[in-house]
Design a protein around this motif. Structure first.
Motif, short mmCIF file in Angstrom:
data_model
loop_
_atom_site.label_atom_id
_atom_site.label_comp_id
_atom_site.label_asym_id
_atom_site.label_seq_id
_atom_site.Cartn_x
_atom_site.Cartn_y
_atom_site.Cartn_z
N SER A 22 0.82 -1.22 0.00
CA SER A 22 0.00 0.00 0.00
C SER A 22 0.85 1.26 0.00
O SER A 22 0.37 2.34 -0.30
CB SER A 22 -0.94 0.01 1.20
N HIS A 23 2.15 1.13 0.29
CA HIS A 23 3.03 2.29 0.33
C HIS A 23 3.82 2.46 -0.98
O HIS A 23 3.77 3.51 -1.60
CB HIS A 23 3.98 2.20 1.51
N CYS A 24 4.55 1.41 -1.38
CA CYS A 24 5.46 1.57 -2.51
C CYS A 24 5.04 0.82 -3.78
O CYS A 24 5.59 1.06 -4.84
CB CYS A 24 6.87 1.14 -2.11
N GLY A 25 4.09 -0.10 -3.68
CA GLY A 25 3.63 -0.82 -4.86
C GLY A 25 4.38 -2.10 -5.17
O GLY A 25 4.07 -2.78 -6.15
N CYS A 53 9.03 -2.35 3.47
CA CYS A 53 8.22 -1.39 4.23
C CYS A 53 7.85 -1.95 5.59
O CYS A 53 7.83 -1.22 6.58
CB CYS A 53 6.96 -1.03 3.44
N SER A 136 0.08 5.65 4.49
CA SER A 136 -0.17 5.21 3.11
C SER A 136 -1.55 4.58 2.95
O SER A 136 -2.14 4.65 1.88
CB SER A 136 0.91 4.25 2.66
N THR A 152 -2.55 6.86 -0.10
CA THR A 152 -1.68 7.87 -0.69
C THR A 152 -1.09 7.39 -2.01
O THR A 152 -0.72 8.21 -2.85
CB THR A 152 -0.52 8.24 0.26
N ASN A 153 -1.03 6.10 -2.23
CA ASN A 153 -0.49 5.52 -3.45
C ASN A 153 -1.62 5.40 -4.48
O ASN A 153 -2.57 4.63 -4.30
CB ASN A 153 0.11 4.15 -3.15
N GLU A 154 -1.52 6.16 -5.57
CA GLU A 154 -2.58 6.19 -6.58
C GLU A 154 -2.78 4.83 -7.25
O GLU A 154 -3.90 4.40 -7.48
CB GLU A 154 -2.26 7.25 -7.63
N THR A 155 -1.68 4.14 -7.54
CA THR A 155 -1.76 2.82 -8.18
C THR A 155 -2.50 1.84 -7.28
O THR A 155 -3.36 1.09 -7.74
CB THR A 155 -0.34 2.28 -8.48
N PHE A 156 -2.17 1.86 -6.00
CA PHE A 156 -2.83 0.97 -5.05
C PHE A 156 -4.33 1.30 -4.98
O PHE A 156 -5.16 0.39 -4.98
CB PHE A 156 -2.19 1.10 -3.67
#
Length: 171
Positions: A22-25, A53, A136, A152-156
Motif C-alpha cells: 500500500s506504500h510503494c507498490g 516497508c 499510506s 496515498t499511493n494512486e496505483t494501489f
C-alpha cells in the motif's frame, strides 16, 4: 495526495486488497493493521505491505526505543507504588482478599494509563519514513454497511477500486 475510497461492506465481511504494498507498490507479503474506533466499536482491517516497508515500519528510532523501555519501567513502578498506596489507604476493616483485589485492580489501571502515555510519545517519536508508511493506507470511517479508506499511493487505490468495483460507493 490522498485518494478516498468508500465501499459497501459489513462487519466480518472480507475486503479484497491488491497483492501489492500500500506504500510503494512492490509485491505485498506482510500485513499492516488498520484500526478505527468510533465509540465502543472498533474496526480492524489488514492492508498489504512489502517486506522492506514492513521492516522499516517495525524499526525503532533511538528515542522511540528509549521511550518504550522507560514506559515499561514507569508502568511497573506506578503499579508497585499505587499498590502500596492503595493498600495502606484502604480501611483495615475490609477483608484481606478484598483489599488485595481492589489494590491490584487500581494498580493495573494506573500502570496501563502510564504505559499508554509512553506509547503516544513513542508514536510521536517515529521516523518520517515510518509515519509515511502508516499514512499510506488508513481507515477513515465505517458504519454497519460501509467502510471508507484513504490511500496515498494512486496505483494501489486504483487497483483496490478495480477489485471492489461492485462494492464502490460515492465518497
Amino acid at each position: 495526495m490522498s485518494h478516498p475510497v468508500k465501499i459497501k461492506v459489513r462487519p466480518n465481511q472480507t475486503i479484497k486488497f491488491p497483492g501489492i504494498c500500500s506504500h510503494c507498490g512492490e509485491p505485498g507479503t506482510h500485513k499492516m493493521l488498520l484500526k478505527k474506533r468510533i465509540g465502543r466499536l472498533t474496526r480492524l482491517v489488514e492492508a498489504p505491505l512489502c517486506a522492506n516497508c514492513w521492516r522499516e515500519l517495525n524499526r525503532q528510532s533511538g528515542k522511540g526505543e528509549r521511550l518504550g523501555k522507560i514506559g515499561w519501567l514507569a508502568a511497573g513502578s506506578m503499579a508497585a507504588l499505587s499498590l502500596v498506596v492503595v493498600w495502606t489507604l484502604m480501611p483495615s476493616g475490609m477483608s484481606l482478599p478484598l483489599r488485595l483485589l481492589v489494590a491490584l485492580a487500581l494498580a493495573l489501571v494506573f500502570a496501563e494509563l502510564v504505559r499508554q502515555l509512553f506509547q503516544r510519545a513513542q508514536r510521536r517519536a517515529m521516523l518520517p519514513a515510518q509515519q509515511a508508511i502508516l499514512q499510506s493506507a488508513s481507515l477513515t470511517d465505517f458504519s454497519w454497511q460501509a467502510t471508507a479508506f484513504e490511500f496515498t499511493n494512486e496505483t494501489f487505490a486504483e487497483r483496490f477500486k478495480e477489485l471492489n468495483e461492485s462494492l464502490l460507493m460515492e465518497v
